[in-house]
Design a protein around this motif. Structure first.
Motif, PDB file in Angstrom:
ATOM      1  N   LYS A  53       0.678  -0.826  -0.501  1.00 21.42           N
ATOM      2  CA  LYS A  53       0.269  -0.097  -0.128  1.00 21.42           C
ATOM      3  C   LYS A  53       0.939   1.578   0.168  1.00 21.42           C
ATOM      4  N   ALA A  54       1.876   1.409   0.633  1.00 22.62           N
ATOM      5  CA  ALA A  54       2.633   2.025   0.630  1.00 22.62           C
ATOM      6  C   ALA A  54       3.253   2.482  -0.382  1.00 22.62           C
ATOM      7  N   ARG A  55       3.745   1.428  -1.351  1.00 19.69           N
ATOM      8  CA  ARG A  55       4.774   1.724  -2.667  1.00 19.69           C
ATOM      9  C   ARG A  55       4.017   2.504  -3.834  1.00 19.69           C
ATOM     10  N   ARG A  56       1.952   1.787  -3.708  1.00 23.48           N
ATOM     11  CA  ARG A  56       1.376   2.982  -4.276  1.00 23.48           C
ATOM     12  C   ARG A  56       1.363   4.328  -3.873  1.00 23.48           C
TER      13      ARG A  56
ATOM     14  N   LEU B  42       3.374   6.124  -2.589  1.00 25.24           N
ATOM     15  CA  LEU B  42       4.808   6.672  -3.078  1.00 25.24           C
ATOM     16  C   LEU B  42       4.379   6.868  -4.054  1.00 25.24           C
ATOM     17  N   GLU B  43       3.581   6.111  -5.396  1.00 27.69           N
ATOM     18  CA  GLU B  43       3.827   6.396  -6.627  1.00 27.69           C
ATOM     19  C   GLU B  43       3.008   7.745  -7.103  1.00 27.69           C
ATOM     20  N   HIS B  44       1.684   7.580  -6.356  1.00 25.79           N
ATOM     21  CA  HIS B  44       1.075   7.942  -6.939  1.00 25.79           C
ATOM     22  C   HIS B  44       0.402   9.138  -5.895  1.00 25.79           C
ATOM     23  N   SER B  45       1.219   9.775  -4.927  1.00 28.83           N
ATOM     24  CA  SER B  45       0.705  10.893  -4.089  1.00 28.83           C
ATOM     25  C   SER B  45       2.016  11.286  -3.945  1.00 28.83           C
ATOM     26  N   PRO B  46       2.312  11.964  -4.488  1.00 27.62           N
ATOM     27  CA  PRO B  46       3.508  12.801  -3.823  1.00 27.62           C
ATOM     28  C   PRO B  46       3.398  13.824  -3.532  1.00 27.62           C
ATOM     29  N   GLU B  47       2.798  14.209  -2.936  1.00 30.42           N
ATOM     30  CA  GLU B  47       2.122  15.126  -2.078  1.00 30.42           C
ATOM     31  C   GLU B  47       1.559  14.902  -0.745  1.00 30.42           C
ATOM     32  N   LEU B  48       1.532  13.479  -0.180  1.00 30.79           N
ATOM     33  CA  LEU B  48       2.271  13.149   0.641  1.00 30.79           C
ATOM     34  C   LEU B  48       3.664  12.703   1.328  1.00 30.79           C
ATOM     35  N   SER B  49       3.875  13.428   2.658  1.00 31.23           N
ATOM     36  CA  SER B  49       5.930  13.095   2.620  1.00 31.23           C
ATOM     37  C   SER B  49       5.603  11.869   3.309  1.00 31.23           C
ATOM     38  N   VAL B  50       6.692  11.039   3.363  1.00 32.04           N
ATOM     39  CA  VAL B  50       6.984   9.338   2.928  1.00 32.04           C
ATOM     40  C   VAL B  50       6.030   9.471   4.987  1.00 32.04           C
ATOM     41  N   LYS B  51       6.447  10.316   6.203  1.00 31.81           N
ATOM     42  CA  LYS B  51       5.919  10.454   7.389  1.00 31.81           C
ATOM     43  C   LYS B  51       4.357  10.207   7.168  1.00 31.81           C
ATOM     44  N   GLN B  52       3.717  11.241   6.803  1.00 31.97           N
ATOM     45  CA  GLN B  52       2.008  10.639   6.090  1.00 31.97           C
ATOM     46  C   GLN B  52       1.956   9.617   5.813  1.00 31.97           C
ATOM     47  N   ILE B  53       2.205   8.781   4.400  1.00 35.26           N
ATOM     48  CA  ILE B  53       2.540   7.232   4.409  1.00 35.26           C
ATOM     49  C   ILE B  53       2.106   6.231   5.230  1.00 35.26           C
ATOM     50  N   ALA B  54       3.952   6.200   6.016  1.00 36.83           N
ATOM     51  CA  ALA B  54       3.709   5.596   7.252  1.00 36.83           C
ATOM     52  C   ALA B  54       2.313   5.511   7.882  1.00 36.83           C
ATOM     53  N   GLU B  55       2.302   6.608   8.528  1.00 36.03           N
ATOM     54  CA  GLU B  55       0.803   6.659   9.748  1.00 36.03           C
ATOM     55  C   GLU B  55      -0.433   5.693   7.882  1.00 36.03           C
ATOM     56  N   ALA B  56      -0.549   6.699   7.128  1.00 40.16           N
ATOM     57  CA  ALA B  56      -1.928   6.503   6.178  1.00 40.16           C
ATOM     58  C   ALA B  56      -1.831   4.655   6.748  1.00 40.16           C
ATOM     59  N   VAL B  57      -0.572   3.958   6.042  1.00 44.84           N
ATOM     60  CA  VAL B  57      -0.961   2.624   6.769  1.00 44.84           C
ATOM     61  C   VAL B  57      -0.193   1.747   7.679  1.00 44.84           C
ATOM     62  N   GLY B  58      -0.832   2.268   8.802  1.00 46.27           N
ATOM     63  CA  GLY B  58      -0.432   2.058   9.760  1.00 46.27           C
ATOM     64  C   GLY B  58       0.262   1.875  11.017  1.00 46.27           C
ATOM     65  N   ILE B  59       1.999   2.585  10.313  1.00 46.65           N
ATOM     66  CA  ILE B  59       2.839   2.588  10.714  1.00 46.65           C
ATOM     67  C   ILE B  59       2.779   3.665  12.152  1.00 46.65           C
ATOM     68  N   ALA B  60       3.123   3.908  12.764  1.00 48.51           N
ATOM     69  CA  ALA B  60       3.577   4.784  13.578  1.00 48.51           C
ATOM     70  C   ALA B  60       4.674   5.832  13.725  1.00 48.51           C
ATOM     71  N   ASP B  61       5.626   5.035  13.355  1.00 55.19           N
ATOM     72  CA  ASP B  61       7.141   5.496  13.573  1.00 55.19           C
ATOM     73  C   ASP B  61       7.498   5.789  12.797  1.00 55.19           C
TER      74      ASP B  61
ATOM     75  N   LEU C 107      11.635  -0.696   7.335  1.00 55.92           N
ATOM     76  CA  LEU C 107      10.585  -1.956   6.962  1.00 55.92           C
ATOM     77  C   LEU C 107      10.673  -2.253   5.192  1.00 55.92           C
ATOM     78  N   PHE C 108      10.153  -0.874   5.334  1.00 53.78           N
ATOM     79  CA  PHE C 108      10.275  -0.531   3.349  1.00 53.78           C
ATOM     80  C   PHE C 108      11.709  -0.659   2.997  1.00 53.78           C
ATOM     81  N   ARG C 109      12.504  -1.005   3.413  1.00 56.00           N
ATOM     82  CA  ARG C 109      13.782  -0.786   2.842  1.00 56.00           C
ATOM     83  C   ARG C 109      14.200  -2.507   2.962  1.00 56.00           C
ATOM     84  N   LYS C 110      14.024  -3.276   3.518  1.00 61.70           N
ATOM     85  CA  LYS C 110      13.810  -4.306   3.883  1.00 61.70           C
ATOM     86  C   LYS C 110      13.475  -5.208   2.843  1.00 61.70           C
ATOM     87  N   GLU C 111      12.023  -5.157   2.697  1.00 62.63           N
ATOM     88  CA  GLU C 111      11.077  -5.605   1.808  1.00 62.63           C
ATOM     89  C   GLU C 111      11.405  -4.345   0.122  1.00 62.63           C
TER      90      GLU C 111
END
Length: 99
Positions: free
Chosen positions: A48-51, A53-72, A79-83
């Motif tokens: 979900k974060a990949r999608r 990141l690709e389609h929502s340039p207005e969102l920061s990485v922090k906002q995307i993390a929160e949107a997918v349920g990862i608070a930190d 986690l993203f780097r590992k995957e």
């Protein structure tokens, strides 16, 4: 943007939902999906974060993390780097213009 509310993952919720012991559910998922329930939830969140990141340039990485349920955001980055094999920012730069 429509926010997806991801709830914290709890094995007990699977037990209540499917009426099987959590260990049995985990073994079945590992056998058939190749990953444990926790690994699967992480995988879904990163996809979900990949999608986003690709389609929502207005969102920061922090906002995307929160949107997918990862608070930190630091944990999200690890986690993203590992995957994905790269940081969220590098992934976004790589896919810039393909949205």
């Amino acid at each position: 943007m429509r926010r997806v509310a991801f709830e914290p993952f709890e094995m007990a919720s699977l037990e209540r939902e499917f009426h099987f012991h959590p260990d049995y559910i985990a073994r079945c998922m590992k056998r058939h999906a190749g990953m444990s329930p926790v690994e699967y939830v992480r995988h879904v969140r990163v996809e979900k974060a990949r999608r986003l990141l690709e389609h929502s340039p207005e969102l920061s990485v922090k906002q995307i993390a929160e949107a997918v349920g990862i608070a930190d955001p630091n944990y999200f980055g690890r986690l993203f780097r590992k995957e994905a094999g790269m940081s969220p920012a590098a992934y976004r730069r790589l896919h810039a213009g393909y949205a």
